[in-house]
Design an enzyme around this catalytic site. Structure first.
Site, mmCIF file in Angstrom:
data_model
loop_
_atom_site.group_PDB
_atom_site.id
_atom_site.type_symbol
_atom_site.label_atom_id
_atom_site.label_comp_id
_atom_site.label_asym_id
_atom_site.label_seq_id
_atom_site.Cartn_x
_atom_site.Cartn_y
_atom_site.Cartn_z
ATOM 1 N N GLU A 100 0.863 -1.178 0.000
ATOM 2 C CA GLU A 100 0.000 0.000 0.000
ATOM 3 C C GLU A 100 0.892 1.217 0.000
ATOM 4 O O GLU A 100 1.915 1.238 0.687
ATOM 5 C CB GLU A 100 -0.901 0.014 1.242
ATOM 6 C CG GLU A 100 -1.927 -1.084 1.224
ATOM 7 C CD GLU A 100 -2.230 -1.627 2.608
ATOM 8 O OE1 GLU A 100 -1.483 -1.323 3.558
ATOM 9 O OE2 GLU A 100 -3.195 -2.385 2.729
ATOM 10 N N TYR A 112 7.408 1.757 -7.879
ATOM 11 C CA TYR A 112 6.766 0.446 -7.822
ATOM 12 C C TYR A 112 6.267 0.016 -9.199
ATOM 13 O O TYR A 112 6.430 -1.147 -9.585
ATOM 14 C CB TYR A 112 5.630 0.450 -6.802
ATOM 15 C CG TYR A 112 6.085 0.729 -5.391
ATOM 16 C CD1 TYR A 112 7.218 0.114 -4.856
ATOM 17 C CD2 TYR A 112 5.399 1.616 -4.577
ATOM 18 C CE1 TYR A 112 7.640 0.376 -3.557
ATOM 19 C CE2 TYR A 112 5.815 1.880 -3.279
ATOM 20 C CZ TYR A 112 6.928 1.255 -2.779
ATOM 21 O OH TYR A 112 7.346 1.515 -1.503
#
Length: 148
Positions: A100, A112
């Site tokens: 998250e 990411y």
């Protein structure tokens, strides 16, 4: 790839680096980090100026936090730590990885995504900013290939 630092990770040192790296989400304190480190599936990867805490269990790996000191950003440290996480997750038989990230952290989201994570959902109001504002968390996931 980064490996765990020499000796046992020091929760106070990690908490100080976490506090230097974050205001939102709220930095973790030494007691919170020590509690995580006491859990068997949790692992830490460290390099000077940064660390990552992850865990792998039941075929899934979760990147719990990645902290990079402001002076060490944009030097590849975060990328190396996440690559180390992916390697460790595969070695621990994880088939998928997830994390998250604050919707207000475009640099982390870009990192990411560049490493193969894709947006899988949103947790509305998941994080609390110091001013009380609620910030969404983007849930990201990726499939892990088996180790070579």
């Amino acid at each position: 790839m980064p490996e765990p630092g020499p000796g046992a990770p020091d929760p106070a040192r990690l908490a100080a680096l976490h506090a230097a790296s974050f205001t939102t989400p709220r930095p973790w304190d030494a007691a919170e980090i020590a509690g995580l480190l006491a859990s068997a599936p949790v692992f830490v990867l460290e390099e000077a100026g940064g660390f990552l805490i992850g865990r792998a269990i039941a075929g899934e790996a979760e990147l719990l936090t990645l902290a990079v000191a402001p002076a060490r950003r944009r030097q590849g440290l975060g990328r190396r730590l996440v690559e180390g996480f992916l390697t460790r997750a595969r070695a621990l038989q994880a088939e998928t990885a997830f994390l998250e990230v604050s919707a207000e952290n475009p640099a982390a989201i870009a990192l990411y995504e560049s490493l193969g994570f894709r947006r899988a959902g949103v947790r509305r109001g998941y994080y609390a900013a110091p001013d009380g504002q609620r910030i969404d968390a983007i849930v990201m996931t990726r499939t892990l290939a088996p180790p070579p």
